[in-house]
Design a protein around this motif. Structure first.
Motif, PDB file in Angstrom:
ATOM      1  N   PRO A 154       2.663   1.062 -21.986  1.00 34.13           N
ATOM      2  CA  PRO A 154       1.946   1.025 -23.266  1.00 34.13           C
ATOM      3  C   PRO A 154       1.472  -0.379 -23.660  1.00 34.13           C
ATOM      4  O   PRO A 154       0.587  -0.524 -24.493  1.00 34.13           O
ATOM      5  N   PHE A 155       2.043  -1.400 -23.051  1.00 33.50           N
ATOM      6  CA  PHE A 155       1.742  -2.772 -23.437  1.00 33.50           C
ATOM      7  C   PHE A 155       0.816  -3.491 -22.461  1.00 33.50           C
ATOM      8  O   PHE A 155       0.670  -4.700 -22.534  1.00 33.50           O
ATOM      9  N   VAL A 156       0.178  -2.756 -21.569  1.00 33.76           N
ATOM     10  CA  VAL A 156      -0.604  -3.375 -20.501  1.00 33.76           C
ATOM     11  C   VAL A 156      -1.672  -4.324 -21.037  1.00 33.76           C
ATOM     12  O   VAL A 156      -1.820  -5.436 -20.550  1.00 33.76           O
ATOM     13  N   ASN A 157      -2.392  -3.945 -22.057  1.00 36.32           N
ATOM     14  CA  ASN A 157      -3.469  -4.799 -22.566  1.00 36.32           C
ATOM     15  C   ASN A 157      -3.106  -5.520 -23.861  1.00 36.32           C
ATOM     16  O   ASN A 157      -3.957  -6.138 -24.477  1.00 36.32           O
ATOM     17  N   ARG A 158      -1.851  -5.451 -24.275  1.00 40.73           N
ATOM     18  CA  ARG A 158      -1.479  -6.023 -25.560  1.00 40.73           C
ATOM     19  C   ARG A 158      -0.552  -7.231 -25.444  1.00 40.73           C
ATOM     20  O   ARG A 158      -0.588  -8.095 -26.287  1.00 40.73           O
ATOM     21  N   VAL A 159       0.284  -7.261 -24.467  1.00 43.10           N
ATOM     22  CA  VAL A 159       1.315  -8.298 -24.390  1.00 43.10           C
ATOM     23  C   VAL A 159       0.897  -9.380 -23.403  1.00 43.10           C
ATOM     24  O   VAL A 159       0.628  -9.087 -22.240  1.00 43.10           O
ATOM     25  N   PRO A 160       0.841 -10.631 -23.852  1.00 47.53           N
ATOM     26  CA  PRO A 160       0.439 -11.699 -22.927  1.00 47.53           C
ATOM     27  C   PRO A 160       1.494 -11.988 -21.860  1.00 47.53           C
ATOM     28  O   PRO A 160       1.181 -12.548 -20.817  1.00 47.53           O
ATOM     29  N   LEU A 161       2.732 -11.624 -22.092  1.00 43.37           N
ATOM     30  CA  LEU A 161       3.795 -11.900 -21.133  1.00 43.37           C
ATOM     31  C   LEU A 161       4.103 -10.698 -20.249  1.00 43.37           C
ATOM     32  O   LEU A 161       5.206 -10.581 -19.717  1.00 43.37           O
ATOM     33  N   LEU A 162       3.128  -9.826 -20.088  1.00 45.28           N
ATOM     34  CA  LEU A 162       3.327  -8.637 -19.263  1.00 45.28           C
ATOM     35  C   LEU A 162       3.711  -9.000 -17.836  1.00 45.28           C
ATOM     36  O   LEU A 162       4.558  -8.344 -17.226  1.00 45.28           O
ATOM     37  N   VAL A 163       3.110 -10.041 -17.304  1.00 50.07           N
ATOM     38  CA  VAL A 163       3.423 -10.449 -15.926  1.00 50.07           C
ATOM     39  C   VAL A 163       4.898 -10.820 -15.809  1.00 50.07           C
ATOM     40  O   VAL A 163       5.557 -10.471 -14.830  1.00 50.07           O
ATOM     41  N   LEU A 164       5.415 -11.513 -16.823  1.00 49.97           N
ATOM     42  CA  LEU A 164       6.839 -11.859 -16.794  1.00 49.97           C
ATOM     43  C   LEU A 164       7.722 -10.622 -16.886  1.00 49.97           C
ATOM     44  O   LEU A 164       8.767 -10.543 -16.242  1.00 49.97           O
ATOM     45  N   TRP A 165       7.303  -9.649 -17.697  1.00 56.31           N
ATOM     46  CA  TRP A 165       8.052  -8.392 -17.808  1.00 56.31           C
ATOM     47  C   TRP A 165       8.096  -7.691 -16.451  1.00 56.31           C
ATOM     48  O   TRP A 165       9.157  -7.249 -16.013  1.00 56.31           O
ATOM     49  N   LEU A 166       6.956  -7.600 -15.794  1.00 59.55           N
ATOM     50  CA  LEU A 166       6.905  -6.927 -14.496  1.00 59.55           C
ATOM     51  C   LEU A 166       7.672  -7.709 -13.439  1.00 59.55           C
ATOM     52  O   LEU A 166       8.326  -7.116 -12.564  1.00 59.55           O
TER      53      LEU A 166
END
Length: 77
Positions: A23-35
């Motif tokens: 759900p946060f793919v286009n919203r969270v700038p730290l998505l790469v860190l989450w993944l």
């Protein structure tokens, strides 16, 4: 199967982390860190599941050995 091998629940952790990110793919700038974190958690979860399997296997083997010893002695129970 989960009742017999509850350690397999560890394998759900990486899946949940990856699915929770959708759900946060286009919203969270730290998505790469989450993944990246989810990717690093994956081998830990697999290791914990394996460790649980090895413990359960050892316990089952000890129980079988004890049961065989009891039947050899003629004990019941």
């Amino acid at each position: 199967m989960i009742r017999r091998r509850p350690q397999l629940l560890w394998l759900l952790l990486p899946y949940v982390l990856f699915v929770a990110a959708l759900p946060f793919v286009n919203r969270v700038p730290l998505l790469v860190l989450w993944l990246l974190g989810a990717t690093l958690v994956t081998p830990v979860a697999v290791g914990l599941a394996r460790r649980g399997d090895l413990r359960a296997e050892r316990a089952a083997r000890a129980e079988r050995t004890e049961r065989a010893a009891r039947t050899e002695r003629g004990d019941r129970g």
